[in-house]
Design an enzyme around this catalytic site. Structure first.
Site, short mmCIF file in Angstrom:
data_model
loop_
_atom_site.label_atom_id
_atom_site.label_comp_id
_atom_site.label_asym_id
_atom_site.label_seq_id
_atom_site.Cartn_x
_atom_site.Cartn_y
_atom_site.Cartn_z
N ARG A 3 0.84 -1.20 0.00
CA ARG A 3 0.00 0.00 0.00
C ARG A 3 0.88 1.25 0.00
NH1 ARG A 3 -4.44 -2.37 4.25
NH2 ARG A 3 -2.65 -2.43 5.64
N SER A 44 -8.11 -8.48 6.16
CA SER A 44 -9.45 -8.83 6.65
C SER A 44 -10.45 -8.01 5.84
CB SER A 44 -9.58 -8.50 8.14
OG SER A 44 -9.49 -7.13 8.37
N ASP A 56 -2.11 -12.44 16.08
CA ASP A 56 -2.71 -11.64 17.16
C ASP A 56 -3.69 -12.44 18.01
OD1 ASP A 56 -4.16 -11.62 14.79
OD2 ASP A 56 -4.97 -9.62 15.06
N HIS A 65 6.06 -12.39 8.12
CA HIS A 65 6.72 -11.10 8.10
C HIS A 65 7.03 -10.61 9.53
CE1 HIS A 65 6.64 -6.64 6.58
NE2 HIS A 65 7.84 -7.03 6.95
N ASP A 75 1.16 -0.21 8.50
CA ASP A 75 1.16 0.85 7.48
C ASP A 75 -0.17 1.59 7.31
OD1 ASP A 75 -0.20 -1.28 6.45
OD2 ASP A 75 0.81 -1.29 4.50
N ASP A 76 -1.23 1.06 7.92
CA ASP A 76 -2.52 1.74 7.78
C ASP A 76 -2.92 2.43 9.09
OD1 ASP A 76 -2.88 -0.63 9.11
OD2 ASP A 76 -4.70 -1.21 8.06
C1 UD1 Z 1 -5.43 -7.73 11.06
C2 UD1 Z 1 -5.08 -6.78 12.22
C3 UD1 Z 1 -3.57 -6.59 12.28
C4 UD1 Z 1 -2.86 -7.91 12.43
C5 UD1 Z 1 -3.33 -8.89 11.38
C6 UD1 Z 1 -2.74 -10.27 11.65
C7 UD1 Z 1 -6.80 -5.12 12.71
C8 UD1 Z 1 -7.40 -3.83 12.39
N1 UD1 Z 1 -5.73 -5.50 12.00
O1 UD1 Z 1 -4.91 -7.26 9.85
O2 UD1 Z 1 -3.23 -5.75 13.35
O3 UD1 Z 1 -1.45 -7.76 12.32
O4 UD1 Z 1 -4.77 -8.97 11.34
O5 UD1 Z 1 -3.55 -11.21 12.09
O6 UD1 Z 1 -7.26 -5.82 13.62
N2 UD1 Z 1 1.16 -7.26 5.49
C9 UD1 Z 1 2.34 -7.95 5.25
N3 UD1 Z 1 2.33 -8.94 4.30
C10 UD1 Z 1 1.21 -9.28 3.59
C11 UD1 Z 1 0.00 -8.57 3.87
C12 UD1 Z 1 0.02 -7.57 4.83
O7 UD1 Z 1 3.35 -7.69 5.87
O8 UD1 Z 1 1.29 -10.16 2.76
C13 UD1 Z 1 1.18 -6.19 6.53
C14 UD1 Z 1 0.51 -4.90 6.13
O9 UD1 Z 1 1.42 -4.04 5.52
C15 UD1 Z 1 0.03 -4.37 7.48
C16 UD1 Z 1 -0.24 -5.64 8.30
O10 UD1 Z 1 0.45 -6.69 7.65
O11 UD1 Z 1 1.03 -3.62 8.11
C17 UD1 Z 1 -1.73 -5.96 8.42
O12 UD1 Z 1 -2.28 -6.07 7.14
P1 UD1 Z 1 -3.74 -5.50 6.77
O13 UD1 Z 1 -3.97 -5.76 5.32
O14 UD1 Z 1 -3.90 -4.13 7.26
O15 UD1 Z 1 -4.68 -6.53 7.53
P2 UD1 Z 1 -5.70 -6.37 8.74
O16 UD1 Z 1 -6.93 -7.03 8.37
O17 UD1 Z 1 -5.77 -4.96 9.23
MN MN Z 2 -4.97 -3.19 8.76
#
Ligand code: UD1
Ligand code: MN
Length: 442
Positions: free
Chosen positions: A112, A317, A286, A185, A207-208
């Protein structure tokens, strides 16, 4: 007679000659035969020995394979991941020159480019680049995102997760592959922070997330409490019930303890990572961390008003959760000088005596009266719950989160969920002789 003797002698000589020749040849033949036989036998022996050797090799290889398989199964069982393995062997080489005085921020990024919104705020509010180094860890090999991060130059450090191989996921969980990638990661990046950079504390941001102006001050102020109290295992910037109408906007300084791990901008120490990294899960990190086996009855500090806000509607999610809930969480705007405040009220001993003690001295009210603002007393009040369905009913009526992890309701401390409603503090609390969380509550 003479002829007879001559013939006899002649015949004798011939017989003798044949005998000698026969004997000579038959002896030679036997020797050769023996030699041939001997050669064949030693050939056979060599062959058998070769076979033996190669059998041994095969047995050795098989044993090695079985041993590896056993270890792999063990790793899978404990939930640890392969990427943590090389580190075990690296450990003796680690230099123990810990960067004690730094509070680094680790930002998780993937694909993103809007990570800039997160980074802009992190840089804008950072009081001291030396004290708070920013390390952005990028997964996913997304070039535009990498370029965005690089454009910040030496204001931050970019590291990139090298293992972009496909992850084997059980068929049922195919659609949740993202969670496996996130966990991989996290494991890698936290290993980097604690074992390569040698930081002794890390603040995690995704990042969000957008941060509040006093985000750094919040962690700076709570850091000594986290270090001092072994019953604390994290400081989080997040209040799961932190919607506009459910927080006291006049008390941005107010902090609580919670048994529920909130995440979403949180701080952990090296000691906790040493405990977790060997069994780090392959996915859903988590929810895994919220299980009793990891939590071990420890709590986190959380604020009345969140110090982070998520803008990641589209992510791993689905957006429903965001639309229904996350987008309403209020971000604190007022700067609170936490590092100059006395926060010892958060230490377990003080908190259990003073806070929990006070909760059970508040008057009990009915849900209807609270909703209708039909309460004659001033100050904090208490709502009682005894059963799961009662808890669910009340939380739904008040707009609180109604779910549990490892038997713990969101934001609960010893079962008490504290929030703000119609101008007063309300404690949704179990009976005073509460005996612990019910794992079956979910
Ligand atoms: C949800 C949680 C998040 C948690 C994740 C893991 C909320 C609002 N968010 O993620 O805190 O860490 O579940 O169970 O409750 N990312 C990677 N690699 C990937 C995809 C994503 O490193 O292949 C990173 C993203 O950059 C971001 C993080 O993982 O920093 C979470 O990804 P996001 O897409 O925001 O998922 P959520 O549904 O928010
Ligand atoms: Mn998120």
């Amino acid at each position: 007679m003479r002829l007879k003797r001559t013939v006899f002698v002649f015949i004798s000589i011939i017989i003798a000659w044949f005998t000698v020749v026969f004997l000579y040849f038959s002896q030679g033949f036997g020797e050769q035969h023996r030699k041939l036989l001997f050669n064949q036998i030693s050939h056979l022996e060599n062959g058998i020995q070769e076979q033996f050797k190669s059998n041994n090799e095969i047995i050795k290889e098989t044993r090695k394979f079985l041993e590896q398989k056993k270890q792999l199964n063990k790793i899978e069982e404990t939930g640890a991941n392969l990427f943590t393995q090389p580190l075990v062997s690296l450990l003796p080489k680690v230099n123990f020159d810990f960067q004690e005085n730094k509070l680094p921020v680790l930002v998780f990024a993937c694909n993103r480019v809007s990570v800039s919104r997160c980074l802009d705020k992190l840089l804008e509010y950072r009081p001291d680049p030396d004290k708070f180094p920013i390390i952005v860890s990028q997964d996913c090999d997304h070039e535009d995102t990498a370029d965005t991060i690089r454009s910040y130059g030496n204001q931050l450090t970019l590291i990139q997760q090298p293992d972009q191989s496909d992850i084997q996921v059980p068929p049922k969980e195919k659609k949740f592959k993202g969670y496996f990638k996130i966990a991989r990661h996290y494991g890698w990046a936290l290993n980097q922070m604690f074992f390569n950079f040698n930081f002794s504390t890390v603040i995690i941001v995704e990042d969000d997330l957008e941060i509040s102006p006093d985000f750094y001050e919040y962690f700076l102020g709570t850091y000594p409490v986290l270090k001092r109290d072994p019953t604390l295992w994290c400081v989080s910037a997040w209040n799961d019930n932190g919607k506009e109408g459910l927080v006291n906007s006049e008390r941005p300084d107010l902090l609580y303890r919670t048994d529920f791990f909130p995440g979403l901008g949180w701080m952990l120490t090296r000691n906790l990572w040493l405990e977790l990294y060997t069994k780090w899960p392959r996915s859903y990190w988590d929810d895994w961390i919220r299980e009793p086996a990891q939590r071990k009855e420890r709590s986190c500090i959380r604020p009345e008003i969140s110090r982070t806000k998520t803008f990641g509607k589209i992510g791993v999610s689905n957006g429903m959760y965001f639309e229904k809930h996350l987008k309403y969480i209020k971000l604190n705007e007022e700067f609170v000088s936490f590092s100059k405040m006395n926060l010892t009220y958060l230490l377990k001993e003080n908190y259990d005596r003073d806070f929990v003690g006070a909760v059970y001295k508040t008057p009990v009210v009915k849900l209807e009266d609270l909703k209708n603002n039909n309460i004659s007393v001033d100050g904090p009040v208490r709502l009682m719950y005894r059963k799961l369905n009662e808890y669910k009913f009340i939380t739904k009526k008040l707009g609180l989160m109604d779910d549990f992890r490892g038997g713990v309701p969101r934001m609960a401390y010893r079962g008490i969920v504290t929030f703000f409603y119609n101008g007063r503090t309300v404690h949704l609390a179990p009976s005073a002789n509460w005996q612990g969380y019910e794992l079956s509550w979910s």
